[in-house]
Write a protein that holds these residues in place. Structure first.
Motif, mmCIF file in Angstrom:
data_model
loop_
_atom_site.group_PDB
_atom_site.id
_atom_site.type_symbol
_atom_site.label_atom_id
_atom_site.label_comp_id
_atom_site.label_asym_id
_atom_site.label_seq_id
_atom_site.Cartn_x
_atom_site.Cartn_y
_atom_site.Cartn_z
ATOM 1 N N UNK A 193 12.590 -4.818 1.398
ATOM 2 C CA UNK A 193 11.836 -3.562 1.431
ATOM 3 C C UNK A 193 12.103 -2.804 2.730
ATOM 4 N N UNK A 194 12.162 -3.529 3.849
ATOM 5 C CA UNK A 194 12.475 -2.888 5.118
ATOM 6 C C UNK A 194 13.880 -2.312 5.136
ATOM 7 N N UNK A 195 14.802 -3.013 4.484
ATOM 8 C CA UNK A 195 16.184 -2.521 4.379
ATOM 9 C C UNK A 195 16.238 -1.229 3.578
ATOM 10 N N UNK A 196 15.481 -1.171 2.492
ATOM 11 C CA UNK A 196 15.443 0.060 1.689
ATOM 12 C C UNK A 196 14.936 1.238 2.523
ATOM 13 N N UNK A 197 13.850 1.013 3.257
ATOM 14 C CA UNK A 197 13.269 2.104 4.048
ATOM 15 C C UNK A 197 14.249 2.612 5.102
ATOM 16 N N UNK A 198 14.938 1.683 5.762
ATOM 17 C CA UNK A 198 15.825 2.067 6.865
ATOM 18 C C UNK A 198 17.157 2.632 6.397
ATOM 19 N N UNK A 199 17.724 2.055 5.322
ATOM 20 C CA UNK A 199 19.096 2.396 4.936
ATOM 21 C C UNK A 199 19.182 3.347 3.744
ATOM 22 N N UNK A 200 18.138 3.396 2.913
ATOM 23 C CA UNK A 200 18.189 4.229 1.711
ATOM 24 C C UNK A 200 17.075 5.286 1.705
ATOM 25 N N UNK A 201 15.849 4.845 1.988
ATOM 26 C CA UNK A 201 14.728 5.788 1.950
ATOM 27 C C UNK A 201 14.753 6.776 3.090
ATOM 28 N N UNK A 202 15.136 6.276 4.282
ATOM 29 C CA UNK A 202 15.212 7.119 5.487
ATOM 30 C C UNK A 202 13.897 7.869 5.719
ATOM 31 N N UNK A 203 13.930 9.200 5.739
ATOM 32 C CA UNK A 203 12.728 9.987 6.020
ATOM 33 C C UNK A 203 12.179 10.669 4.761
ATOM 34 N N UNK A 204 12.518 10.126 3.593
ATOM 35 C CA UNK A 204 12.035 10.725 2.353
ATOM 36 C C UNK A 204 10.519 10.553 2.229
ATOM 37 N N UNK A 205 9.923 11.346 1.354
ATOM 38 C CA UNK A 205 8.473 11.300 1.168
ATOM 39 C C UNK A 205 8.030 9.926 0.668
ATOM 40 N N UNK A 206 8.831 9.331 -0.238
ATOM 41 C CA UNK A 206 8.490 8.015 -0.770
ATOM 42 C C UNK A 206 8.536 6.957 0.335
ATOM 43 N N UNK A 207 9.567 7.015 1.176
ATOM 44 C CA UNK A 207 9.708 6.048 2.257
ATOM 45 C C UNK A 207 8.556 6.169 3.254
#
Length: 280
Positions: free
Chosen positions: A88-102
Motif C-alpha cells: 500500500x505504501x508503494x502504491x501511494x509513493x510510486x503510483x498514487x503520488x499526489x492524486x486525490x485518492x492517494x
C-alpha cells in the motif's frame, strides 16, 4: 529594563520551565522502569519459560503458554500486515503520488494510527468473532494486523519518497520497466527505512491488550490452534496483575518485564536502522 534584557529574561524563564518539564518527564520514566526492572527481575526464573499456567498457590506456574501464544499471534499479524502495508505504501509513493485518492488514503491512515485499539478490537469482534460464534487466534491476529498496517504504510510511503527521483530516471533511461525500478532501485534505497517501519509496527502491536480481549480472549494453558481462544502475554499480564493472589502478581511482573524488554529492543533496533540511513 531594556527590551533586550526583557527578551533575555523571557528566554531564561522558558528555558528553565522546558528543562524542568523534561527532567520531570524523564524522572517518571526512570521511576516506572526502575519499579518494573526491580520487580520483574525478582520474579524471573527458569520455570517461567518452561511451565504453563497453574492455579493460585502453585509455585510451579509459568508463562510458557502466554509467550508462545503471543509469538504466534504477532507472527501471523506480521504475515498479514507487513506485505499489505509495504504494498500500500508503494502504491501511494510510486503510483498514487499526489492524486486525490492517494491523499485520502494517507489521511485515513493517519486517523487509523491514532484510533484507540479497543475500537479496532470491537470492530473485529463484530465482523469475525460474532459470526464465528467464538473467540479465536485468527481474530486476534487480524486485529493486530489492522493496527500494524497504517504504521508500515505511512513509513514505507515516506521512505520511498526520500529516494531521489534521479535514480528512478536513470533506471528508466536504461530501459528498465517500472516494477523492476521499484524492486531493484527504490526498495534498495529505502530498505533501512522500510525495515524500521516494520519493526516499529511489530513493537506497537506486541504491547496491545484491548483488541485481544475482544478477539483471541485468553487461555491459561498452551494452545496452538488458531481456531480457538489463545493465550497472549498482554492479556495474561492484565489477568495476573489484577488478581488478589501474590504468586500470580509476581508472574504478572515477570511477564511485564519480558514484554517491555522485547518492545524496547525492537524500538532500539528500529532507531539504529533509521540513524544508519540518515548517516548515509
Amino acid at each position: 529594563m531594556t527590551h533586550t534584557q526583557k527578551r533575555i529574561l523571557i528566554n531564561d524563564i522558558v528555558m528553565a520551565l522546558s528543562t524542568l518539564s523534561a527532567i520531570i518527564g524523564i524522572g517518571f520514566l526512570l521511576w516506572i522502569l526502575g519499579v518494573l526492572v526491580t520487580n520483574g527481575l525478582e520474579a524471573l526464573s527458569t520455570t517461567i519459560f518452561t511451565a504453563e499456567g497453574a492455579p493460585p498457590g502453585n509455585s510451579e506456574g509459568g508463562l510458557k503458554h502466554a509467550l508462545i501464544g503471543q509469538l504466534i499471534l504477532v507472527s501471523y499479524a506480521a504475515l498479514f500486515g507487513v506485505p499489505l502495508g509495504i504494498l500500500a505504501g508503494t502504491y501511494l509513493s510510486e503510483y498514487g503520488l499526489k492524486s486525490k485518492m492517494a491523499e485520502t488514503i494517507r489521511d485515513i491512515s493517519d486517523i487509523m494510527m491514532s484510533a484507540p485499539s479497543i475500537v479496532i478490537g470491537a470492530f473485529v469482534y463484530a465482523i469475525v468473532v460474532a459470526p464465528m460464534g467464538h473467540f479465536s487466534g485468527w481474530a486476534g491476529s487480524i486485529a493486530l494486523a489492522i493496527i500494524m498496517i497504517p504504521i508500515i504504510l505511512r513509513t514505507t510511503d515516506d521512505m520511498l519518497q526520500l529516494v531521489p527521483s534521479t535514480l528512478r530516471e536513470a533506471a528508466f533511461a536504461l530501459g528498465a520497466p517500472k516494477y523492476k525500478v521499484i524492486i531493484q532501485v527504490v526498495y534498495r534505497g529505502a530498505k533501512a527505512g522500510i525495515l524500521t517501519g516494520v519493526l516499529l509496527g511489530v513493537a506497537r502491536v506486541a504491547g496491545e491488550t484491548a483488541p485481544l480481549l475482544f478477539t483471541s480472549f485468553n487461555d491459561n494453558f498452551l494452545n496452538t490452534n488458531m481456531n480457538e481462544p489463545m493465550a497472549s502475554l498482554t492479556v495474561t499480564i492484565y489477568n495476573y496483575a489484577t488478581s488478589p493472589y501474590e504468586d500470580w502478581q509476581q508472574l504478572g511482573w515477570a511477564a511485564a518485564f519480558i514484554l517491555s524488554m522485547f518492545i524496547l529492543t525492537l524500538n532500539i533496533i528500529g532507531r539504529l536502522f533509521l540513524l544508519k540511513r540518515k548517516g548515509r
